[in-house]
Design a protein around this motif. Structure first.
Motif, short mmCIF file in Angstrom:
data_model
loop_
_atom_site.label_atom_id
_atom_site.label_comp_id
_atom_site.label_asym_id
_atom_site.label_seq_id
_atom_site.Cartn_x
_atom_site.Cartn_y
_atom_site.Cartn_z
N UNK A 262 62.21 44.59 -51.39
CA UNK A 262 63.14 45.48 -49.58
C UNK A 262 62.02 45.37 -48.78
N UNK A 263 60.47 45.31 -49.08
CA UNK A 263 59.90 45.82 -47.44
C UNK A 263 60.21 44.51 -46.65
N UNK A 264 60.00 42.86 -46.90
CA UNK A 264 60.60 41.61 -46.42
C UNK A 264 62.12 41.84 -46.03
N UNK B 189 62.11 44.21 -43.05
CA UNK B 189 61.02 43.44 -41.78
C UNK B 189 62.62 42.38 -41.68
N UNK B 190 62.95 41.68 -41.73
CA UNK B 190 63.95 40.81 -41.77
C UNK B 190 65.31 41.78 -40.44
N UNK B 191 65.79 42.54 -41.30
CA UNK B 191 66.25 43.63 -40.19
C UNK B 191 65.77 43.49 -38.73
N UNK B 192 64.37 44.24 -38.86
CA UNK B 192 64.41 45.03 -37.69
C UNK B 192 63.83 43.54 -36.99
N UNK B 193 63.31 42.52 -37.67
CA UNK B 193 63.35 41.09 -36.20
C UNK B 193 65.24 41.13 -35.69
N UNK B 194 66.11 41.57 -36.57
CA UNK B 194 67.46 40.76 -36.66
C UNK B 194 68.32 41.31 -35.28
N UNK B 195 67.54 43.36 -35.07
CA UNK B 195 67.97 44.01 -34.57
C UNK B 195 67.26 44.09 -33.38
#
Length: 94
Positions: free
Chosen positions: A55-57, A60-66
């Motif tokens: 879930x954490x990873x 993090x991927x979503x945050x990087x994409x945003x």
């Protein structure tokens, strides 16, 4: 002997991981994941640690994409030759 244990014992010695090593790695993950660090109990199942790690990873991927999308939008609204554009391009690895 369980089938899991017997299949584990058939693996080559160099690729085998001991139960102690697995426990140590799960414990290290538990300390890295903010959601699990906040818990008062030290007893968390390995499956819960792995689930929270996934879930954490994902987050993090979503945050990087945003952030990448926001930087791209910012880049499109700046002058291509400006210092700001150069900084944004370096952040986006263009």
């Amino acid at each position: 002997m369980s089938s899991r244990r017997s299949s584990r014992s058939r693996q080559s010695g160099s690729s085998r991981i001991s139960d102690d090593q697995i426990s140590d790695l799960v414990s290290k993950l538990q300390h890295l994941i903010p959601e699990l660090r906040r818990r008062r109990s030290d007893k968390v199942s390995a499956s819960k640690v792995l689930q929270e790690t996934c879930n954490y990873i994902r987050n993090l991927h979503r945050e990087v994409d945003d952030l990448s999308d926001r930087l791209s939008e910012l880049l499109s609204s700046t002058d291509d030759n400006s210092a700001e554009a150069a900084i944004i391009r370096s952040l986006l690895n263009y």
